[in-house]
Structures are given as C-alpha cells and as structure tokens.
Design a protein around this motif. Sequence first.
Motif, mmCIF file in Angstrom:
data_model
loop_
_atom_site.group_PDB
_atom_site.id
_atom_site.type_symbol
_atom_site.label_atom_id
_atom_site.label_comp_id
_atom_site.label_asym_id
_atom_site.label_seq_id
_atom_site.Cartn_x
_atom_site.Cartn_y
_atom_site.Cartn_z
ATOM 1 N N MET A 156 57.621 52.168 47.024
ATOM 2 C CA MET A 156 58.207 50.962 47.591
ATOM 3 C C MET A 156 57.977 49.799 46.626
ATOM 4 O O MET A 156 56.872 49.613 46.124
ATOM 5 N N HIS A 157 59.017 49.010 46.380
ATOM 6 C CA HIS A 157 58.975 47.895 45.440
ATOM 7 C C HIS A 157 57.929 46.862 45.862
ATOM 8 O O HIS A 157 57.726 46.601 47.046
ATOM 9 N N ASP A 158 57.273 46.259 44.860
ATOM 10 C CA ASP A 158 56.195 45.315 45.161
ATOM 11 C C ASP A 158 56.677 44.076 45.922
ATOM 12 O O ASP A 158 55.909 43.474 46.680
ATOM 13 N N ILE A 159 57.931 43.681 45.753
ATOM 14 C CA ILE A 159 58.426 42.529 46.509
ATOM 15 C C ILE A 159 58.361 42.807 48.009
ATOM 16 O O ILE A 159 57.926 41.961 48.803
ATOM 17 N N LEU A 160 58.763 44.006 48.412
ATOM 18 C CA LEU A 160 58.723 44.359 49.826
ATOM 19 C C LEU A 160 57.290 44.589 50.296
ATOM 20 O O LEU A 160 56.919 44.195 51.403
ATOM 21 N N VAL A 161 56.488 45.249 49.469
ATOM 22 C CA VAL A 161 55.090 45.510 49.838
ATOM 23 C C VAL A 161 54.345 44.197 50.068
ATOM 24 O O VAL A 161 53.692 44.000 51.100
ATOM 25 N N ASP A 162 54.456 43.295 49.117
ATOM 26 C CA ASP A 162 53.693 42.048 49.221
ATOM 27 C C ASP A 162 54.264 41.129 50.300
ATOM 28 O O ASP A 162 53.513 40.368 50.927
ATOM 29 N N LEU A 163 55.570 41.200 50.537
ATOM 30 C CA LEU A 163 56.155 40.441 51.642
ATOM 31 C C LEU A 163 55.619 40.956 52.977
ATOM 32 O O LEU A 163 55.244 40.173 53.858
ATOM 33 N N ALA A 164 55.576 42.284 53.133
ATOM 34 C CA ALA A 164 55.038 42.867 54.362
ATOM 35 C C ALA A 164 53.577 42.480 54.557
ATOM 36 O O ALA A 164 53.141 42.162 55.675
ATOM 37 N N LEU A 165 52.805 42.478 53.475
ATOM 38 C CA LEU A 165 51.402 42.064 53.565
ATOM 39 C C LEU A 165 51.292 40.616 54.020
ATOM 40 O O LEU A 165 50.507 40.279 54.908
ATOM 41 N N GLY A 166 52.088 39.757 53.393
ATOM 42 C CA GLY A 166 52.015 38.331 53.702
ATOM 43 C C GLY A 166 52.424 38.017 55.124
ATOM 44 O O GLY A 166 51.896 37.085 55.741
ATOM 45 N N LEU A 167 53.366 38.794 55.675
ATOM 46 C CA LEU A 167 53.861 38.551 57.027
ATOM 47 C C LEU A 167 53.081 39.331 58.093
ATOM 48 O O LEU A 167 53.375 39.211 59.285
ATOM 49 N N GLY A 168 52.117 40.122 57.650
ATOM 50 C CA GLY A 168 51.362 40.922 58.598
ATOM 51 C C GLY A 168 52.156 42.084 59.176
ATOM 52 O O GLY A 168 51.868 42.550 60.288
ATOM 53 N N MET A 197 44.107 43.141 48.373
ATOM 54 C CA MET A 197 44.696 42.869 49.684
ATOM 55 C C MET A 197 45.369 44.115 50.249
ATOM 56 O O MET A 197 45.218 44.432 51.428
ATOM 57 N N LEU A 198 46.107 44.841 49.399
ATOM 58 C CA LEU A 198 46.792 46.042 49.879
ATOM 59 C C LEU A 198 45.801 47.119 50.285
ATOM 60 O O LEU A 198 45.947 47.743 51.341
ATOM 61 N N CYS A 223 47.289 40.628 37.108
ATOM 62 C CA CYS A 223 46.273 41.188 37.994
ATOM 63 C C CYS A 223 45.790 40.101 38.960
ATOM 64 O O CYS A 223 45.152 39.136 38.526
ATOM 65 N N ASN A 224 46.091 40.251 40.228
ATOM 66 C CA ASN A 224 45.726 39.255 41.234
ATOM 67 C C ASN A 224 44.794 39.875 42.280
ATOM 68 O O ASN A 224 44.948 41.042 42.620
ATOM 69 N N PRO A 225 43.832 39.102 42.813
ATOM 70 C CA PRO A 225 43.517 37.711 42.479
ATOM 71 C C PRO A 225 42.766 37.557 41.164
ATOM 72 O O PRO A 225 42.662 36.469 40.622
ATOM 73 N N SER A 226 42.208 38.683 40.639
ATOM 74 C CA SER A 226 41.513 38.650 39.358
ATOM 75 C C SER A 226 41.390 40.065 38.827
ATOM 76 O O SER A 226 41.509 41.054 39.576
ATOM 77 N N LEU A 227 41.137 40.183 37.532
ATOM 78 C CA LEU A 227 40.923 41.496 36.931
ATOM 79 C C LEU A 227 39.680 42.155 37.514
ATOM 80 O O LEU A 227 39.673 43.358 37.805
ATOM 81 N N GLU A 228 38.628 41.372 37.713
ATOM 82 C CA GLU A 228 37.371 41.924 38.209
ATOM 83 C C GLU A 228 37.538 42.505 39.620
ATOM 84 O O GLU A 228 37.015 43.582 39.921
ATOM 85 N N ALA A 229 38.273 41.802 40.469
ATOM 86 C CA ALA A 229 38.486 42.295 41.827
ATOM 87 C C ALA A 229 39.306 43.580 41.826
ATOM 88 O O ALA A 229 39.059 44.507 42.611
ATOM 89 N N THR A 230 40.278 43.648 40.915
ATOM 90 C CA THR A 230 41.094 44.858 40.803
ATOM 91 C C THR A 230 40.260 46.025 40.302
ATOM 92 O O THR A 230 40.371 47.154 40.809
ATOM 93 N N GLU A 231 39.414 45.778 39.310
ATOM 94 C CA GLU A 231 38.541 46.831 38.788
ATOM 95 C C GLU A 231 37.682 47.443 39.896
ATOM 96 O O GLU A 231 37.506 48.671 39.955
#
Length: 292
Positions: A156-168, A197-198, A223-231
């Motif tokens: 699933m494309h990140d635009i839809l994934v992150d939109l779904a996350l943002g809207l709950g 977040m995902l 890399c959001n919110p940071s590289l360290e958080a993603t790692e």
Amino acid sequence: MKQLDKILLGHNPLFGVDHLSQERGNAKEQKFGSINALTDILRYAHSKGVKAMMMSTHPRAQLVLDILENDPVLKDDFTVYPLLPYVVKYVRQSNEKGMFNVLKDLLYRAGTGNSLSMMMTGLSSLVGGNLYKTIKILIDIEMLPFKNHKLGAIFMHDILVDLALGLGCDEAFDVFREHIEKKYKVPAGLITKNVPMLVDSLEDRGWDDYLVMAAFNKTGFYCNPSLEATERKIKNPGMNFIPMSTLAAGAIPPEDAYEYIGKFPEIKSVVVGMSKKNHIDQTVDVINKYID
C-alpha cells in the motif's frame, strides 16, 4: 512470512522520477522511452542476479510489464512487487471531475474488458457507502495489469498509509492485508514515512508478523521522526523491514550506504533504483558484500 528477494529494482529511474532533480528525471524518462532501452537494462540487471522489481501503476508500467511477460529471458524468472495505487493519477483526475466520478469511471473500465460482476459489485458498494468493500474492488482493479506475473508482495502506497494513520483509520490496514493475503496469496506490505508510528499502530492491533517498507539510510534522508527512532523500531520482533531511498537520492556512495545497512542483520532485502550498467555492477556487488 515467505522469503523475499534480496534486491528489488526500484521503478523510479525507469519512469523518469528523480527526487532531487526534475532535469535528471526528464533525461531518464527520455532514455527509457523505448522498449529496446528498457529491455536492455532489465536483461542486464537480471544477468547480475536482480530478478525482482517494485512496480507502481504508473502510466508507463504497462510497457515494462509487457516486456517482462513476452521477453524470452525475463519471462517466468522475474518477480513483481506491485505498489498500490499510483496516487498522482487519482489526484489529477479527481481535480478535473471529482473523486466519485473517477471511481465510477474506473469501475466501468474494469467491466468493459475484464469482469462485469466486478464493475456491478463495485458500483453497488460505492453507491451504498460500503467503503471497505469498495476498497477491495479498487485493489482488484489496480491489480489487473499484474494478473499474468509472478508476485512477491503487494504494498500500500505511503500516502494512503500515512493518511490512515493520521486520521486514526488504521482498520484499513486489516482490510488491505486480509484481502491481499487471501486473494493473491502473497504478503501485504505497508510503506510509510514514519516507521515508529506505523509499527506502534500495527502492534496495538495485534500484528506480530508484518512487512514494512520505508526510507532508511545513514544520513536520515526521509527518515521520520528521526534516524535513531527508525533504527530502534526495525529491530522489533516480527518486523520484516525493507529499506528504500538507501542511497539518499544519490547522495551516498553504494559502499557507504550498504556498509551502514549491513549493520542491521534484520534487513534481508533492499530496494534500489539503478538505470546504468556500471551502477548495477557496483551496487549489486556491494549489496552482496554487506547483506546476507
């Protein structure tokens, strides 16, 4: 989860997409405007062991799919990883005639040459307000070009994934995964620009074996919110992670890029765009050097 290909050829260079330079993107689009140029680079990548490709439903995707289906070297020995949907297409069309009419036109086109029942089911669910049933029909329409191809996973494309996350609306992830894995018999993956977040959302929903793709590179580009958080998150048990933007749009040499990624034994696959033979030679050798 089944073993995925180690190296996935990124589609952006072949479609004329460059995140840092429109001029470079236009040059690539012209270069790969012919069947011969596309066939040549796909065959060369295949000869170097790259036998898989990410593939959006970009208008030029059908040209590449036709090559893979008909070329005697590539046929039956190249795996496609579809990315749904090609969001730009829908944005442009919805601006012209409204989203309802865009969806209605899609359903009619699907019915014209493929399945009348698909069209009628989709229209009835759209009119009746059955959102998740409509989503499943639209997934099937987007998947029509891939029906004759070997599939690795469907994302699933990140635009839809992150939109779904943002809207709950993270229930949509359950709907997507259930439909993909039941009907197409391959893993359902999610692409995001915010891995922490995902991952938190999926684990809250009880997912314990899931496939995520996101930008990951030593500079922290995208890399959001940071590289360290993603790692930290990609080390979670049950997390199957595929990094993209590994070269940070060309800012990191392959040796440096994959030496860094190789420090994470959890990573078994990578996506990388390659449009030149010498780049394929160098990049494939380095990936095999650092990623087991």
